[in-house]
Enzyme design. Structure first.
Site, PDB file in Angstrom:
ATOM      1  N   GLU A  70      79.903   5.726   3.123  1.00 25.02           N
ATOM      2  CA  GLU A  70      79.885   5.788   1.655  1.00 25.02           C
ATOM      3  C   GLU A  70      81.152   4.843   1.571  1.00 25.02           C
ATOM      4  O   GLU A  70      82.275   5.073   1.515  1.00 25.02           O
ATOM      5  CB  GLU A  70      80.056   6.889   0.905  1.00 25.02           C
ATOM      6  CG  GLU A  70      80.175   6.755  -0.279  1.00 25.02           C
ATOM      7  CD  GLU A  70      80.356   8.077  -1.299  1.00 25.02           C
ATOM      8  OE1 GLU A  70      79.934   8.230  -2.378  1.00 25.02           O
ATOM      9  OE2 GLU A  70      81.287   8.843  -0.747  1.00 25.02           O
ATOM     10  N   ASP A 111      81.699  10.491   3.637  1.00 23.06           N
ATOM     11  CA  ASP A 111      81.946  10.285   2.222  1.00 23.06           C
ATOM     12  C   ASP A 111      83.371   9.741   1.895  1.00 23.06           C
ATOM     13  O   ASP A 111      84.246   9.991   2.508  1.00 23.06           O
ATOM     14  CB  ASP A 111      82.116  12.205   1.711  1.00 23.06           C
ATOM     15  CG  ASP A 111      82.486  12.024   0.112  1.00 23.06           C
ATOM     16  OD1 ASP A 111      81.849  11.853  -0.781  1.00 23.06           O
ATOM     17  OD2 ASP A 111      83.700  12.687  -0.017  1.00 23.06           O
TER      18      ASP A 111
END
Length: 718
Positions: free
Chosen positions: A396, A360
């Site tokens: 990401e 993330d």
């Protein structure tokens, strides 16, 4: 040599010096070693509990041994299942970056299991809530009654010769899902295990994934996380889980069997069952920040253990750099933080047998000072680590800081969520002005982003939708977000969604609009699974799942987020299964190497060629038109230059794809005979047909309906 026996509340334990390695609580069969990193602490106390409901520690042991910055002690006779936490002493000087407060019980950063959830109370904050001095005040209230306790884990488990599937990237089909939401409403799974690791491991759940054609599930965060206080007080929760407090502990909410390490066993059983079905497990991990928030956040673990040694502090050390939008950023430049991250990753690989990670806001991990640097220590260490470097690593590739959008800029060996693919394909099918040239780049694996750095098409994880944003159904049903249920006056969530409601906002009974939406869903899915790269499907998109226009359902642990199995769109599911099966069957649709665009020796055609609807090959001039919505693509089954797993040549059918994003039907003229002497229709998104259809001769004419795709193939053996 043994330290003196410590006696607290009439209980006696022997206390040995112990060892600085490994960090955390380690049971060796005879006792437990505890080791905690804190550079600036003046004293550390180990607190032992008999029950998760204990409001105060039964025994408190002052740790006297310190090797460098690690405090350690060994307690003979303690067993796995023992509950514990810490109190850490030191200066409370927020202006200097120190927030020690021994009145606050603290979670071990290396805890392998955490027994329960936080009960929100002002006592969890290091300062006096609502005091005029804010976080510069000092709270003397004990937080022990409100903080969940850590659990000493038993690492023994019968893996039954578990073998990781080791599915290559080019053969991978990723399914992004949520442990709870996937099975919470499933009528064929026992009610007592719905929404749990055990529910996901149930034969019905695994059977569904197998029939769909999934090779890897990407689980939204399963590290132990915190539900934010402001959400809980509104009757909401942190459903997504991007609020980690325990980087080694499986989330207790997803355990159907218990919280005293049963969640660890249940997770392992899930992985073992999925591996037996040849399905990989990829974890969405959040190493960029913790659940302790900004300078006004609670003191739960890192902040009280050694604030300055874990977080990125601003020039005024009272405050935090926030590249994540959550209030803080872990400092991946510090050796102890890097060690925590690497130890956590290795633990999940070696002890929990997971197959990869999706990081993330990975750009936050790449920041050396303020600039994003892909050669930061985080990536250097992973690159040389013999364990971590061998699993799937997916970034990401953005954060919210300046320069944080880094799509295409991660090191070789990494795959990336390709946000440019998502945006381009959405724009193409909603009819927005977008260059055909970019569509061609995204369709062929985004060579403009990845080819120049010795990466392959599989560096691109292609997706149309993900947990953050509209579902596929909502993408074709809403022009605007509808997030009122989140309690933020619809101000949260992305406002520019590149969506199109097909003529009416939200649910409708108009059959024309409903048919168009179904076609658009088939168009988007077909584009996804015919594109080079690694396709990622959002769980429930194949079933027509809706969130009623909510594009930020992070706090909706209810029917808004859960998959509705009873009202599933069975025709869309059937289409998606066949579509995935088509991709998996044909290697030309999932290549390991780049298209070369050169004539194939002995064949006289390129491995890929692009055509206008009138049958003429496209020139450079055509790629720059933003009004053009229609093109044909030829893929040669003889043009696969990379060998198979045994070094063999790979041959396949040839394909001709006709994309028509124009609102009216168009006639397409097929290529001449040198490309194929006969074409058979294999797919038509206008009708939803997948399977052998009409036959067409070279330079024949195919009518492609408005906003649809027709796929033809020339069988290899003809």
């Amino acid at each position: 040599m043994r330290n003196k026996t410590e006696t607290i509340e009439k209980k006696k334990l022997d206390v040995y010096p112990g060892f600085a390695y490994p960090l955390g609580a380690t049971w060796d069969g005879a006792g437990v070693n505890f080791a905690l990193y804190s550079e600036n602490a003046t004293a550390v106390e180990l607190c032992l509990f008999d029950s998760p409901d204990d409001e105060k520690e039964v025994i408190k042991i002052k740790i006297r041994e310190r090797s460098h910055q690690i405090w350690h002690v060994y307690i003979p006779g303690l067993k796995h299942g023992q509950l514990y936490a810490y109190r850490v002493h030191g200066p409370y000087e927020p202006e200097n970056g120190h927030r020690f407060n021994a009145n606050k019980l603290l979670i071990d950063p290396y805890a392998k299991a955490i027994a329960g959830k936080i009960e929100w109370d002002d006592a969890l904050f290091g300062y006096i809530v609502n005091d005029e001095a804010a976080d510069l005040s000092f709270s003397e209230v004990d937080s022990a009654p409100f903080l969940p306790k850590c659990v000493v884990s038993d690492t023994r488990f019968d893996w039954e010769n578990d073998r990781k599937p080791n599915i290559p990237y080019h053969s991978t089909i990723i399914y992004e899902t949520h442990v709870r939401g996937f099975t919470k409403l499933h009528p064929e799974i026992p009610e007592n295990i719905r929404g749990s690791f055990a529910g996901l491991a149930h034969p019905v759940a695994i059977g569904y994934l197998k029939k769909l054609g999934i090779t890897a599930i990407e689980l939204m965060p399963v590290h132990h996380f915190i539900a934010d206080r402001h959400l809980v007080e509104q009757g909401l929760t942190n459903y997504w889980g991007y609020n980690t407090i325990g980087f080694f502990a499986p989330e207790v909410r997803y355990s159907a069997s218990g919280m005293l390490c049963e969640q660890v066993i249940e997770f392992k059983e899930m992985v073992k069952a999925l591996h037996k079905a040849n399905i990989e497990v990829i974890l969405d991990v959040v190493y960029n920040h913790t659940a302790e928030g900004n300078f006004m956040g609670p003191t739960l673990s890192f902040r009280g253990i050694d604030n300055a040694s874990y977080y990125r502090l601003s020039e005024d050390k009272r405050f935090y750099f926030d590249y994540t939008g959550t209030g803080n950023t872990l400092n991946a430049n510090l050796p102890n933080v890097l060690r925590l991250m690497m130890d956590s990753l290795r633990y999940w690989i070696l002890e929990m047998h997971v197959d990869g990670f999706r990081f993330d806001l990975a750009s936050a991990l790449a920041r050396e000072l303020h600039e994003v640097n892909k050669l930061s220590a985080f990536f250097d260490i992973i690159h040389q680590d013999p364990v971590i470097s061998q699993v799937k690593l997916i970034a990401e590739p953005w954060d919210i800081g300046e320069g944080g959008y880094q799509v295409g800029k991660f090191p070789p060996g990494w795959a990336e969520w390709n946000g440019k693919y998502r945006d381009c394909v959405r724009d193409y099918w909603r009819g927005a002005d977008s260059m055909l040239g970019e569509f061609a780049q995204r369709f062929t694996g985004s060579p403009d982003l990845y080819e120049g750095d010795y990466r392959s098409p599989t560096a691109s994880v292609n997706f149309i939708t993900a947990h953050d944003g509209f579902t596929l159904h909502d993408l074709v049903s809403y022009n605007e977000k509808h997030n009122e249920a989140n309690g933020e006056d619809n101000n949260d969530g992305e406002s520019h969604n590149r969506s199109w409601n097909c003529g009416e906002e939200g649910a409708t009974d108009d059959p024309t609009i409903k048919n168009l939406r179904s076609r658009q869903k088939r168009n988007l899915l077909t584009t996804l699974f015919l594109s080079q790269g690694v396709p990622m499907l959002l769980a429930g998109d194949e079933l027509g799942r809706t969130q009623q226009g909510n594009n930020n359902a992070y706090c909706q642990d209810n029917e808004v987020s859960w998959i509705d199995w009873v009202n599933a769109d069975q025709s869309l599911l059937t289409f998606t299964k066949k579509l995935i099966g088509l991709r998996k069957k044909h290697p030309v649709l999932c290549r390991r190497g780049w298209f070369q665009g050169r004539p194939i020796k002995g064949v006289g055609v390129e491995d890929i060629a692009w055509f206008l609807p009138d049958g003429t090959e496209m020139t450079e001039e055509h790629w720059s038109h933003d009004f053009a919505k229609s093109l044909g693509v030829f893929l040669s089954g003889h043009g696969i230059h990379t060998p198979g797993p045994k070094g063999e040549a790979v041959l396949d059918d040839s394909f001709y794809m006709m994309f028509n994003a124009h609102h009216e039907p168009l006639d397409y003229v097929l290529p001449p005979a040198k490309y194929a002497i006969q074409w058979n229709q294999l797919l038509n998104t206008a009708t939803g047909q997948i399977g052998e259809g009409p036959e067409y001769p070279p330079q024949g004419t195919v009518t492609v309906e408005g906003r649809s795709i027709v796929l033809l193939h020339h069988p290899l053996d003809t």
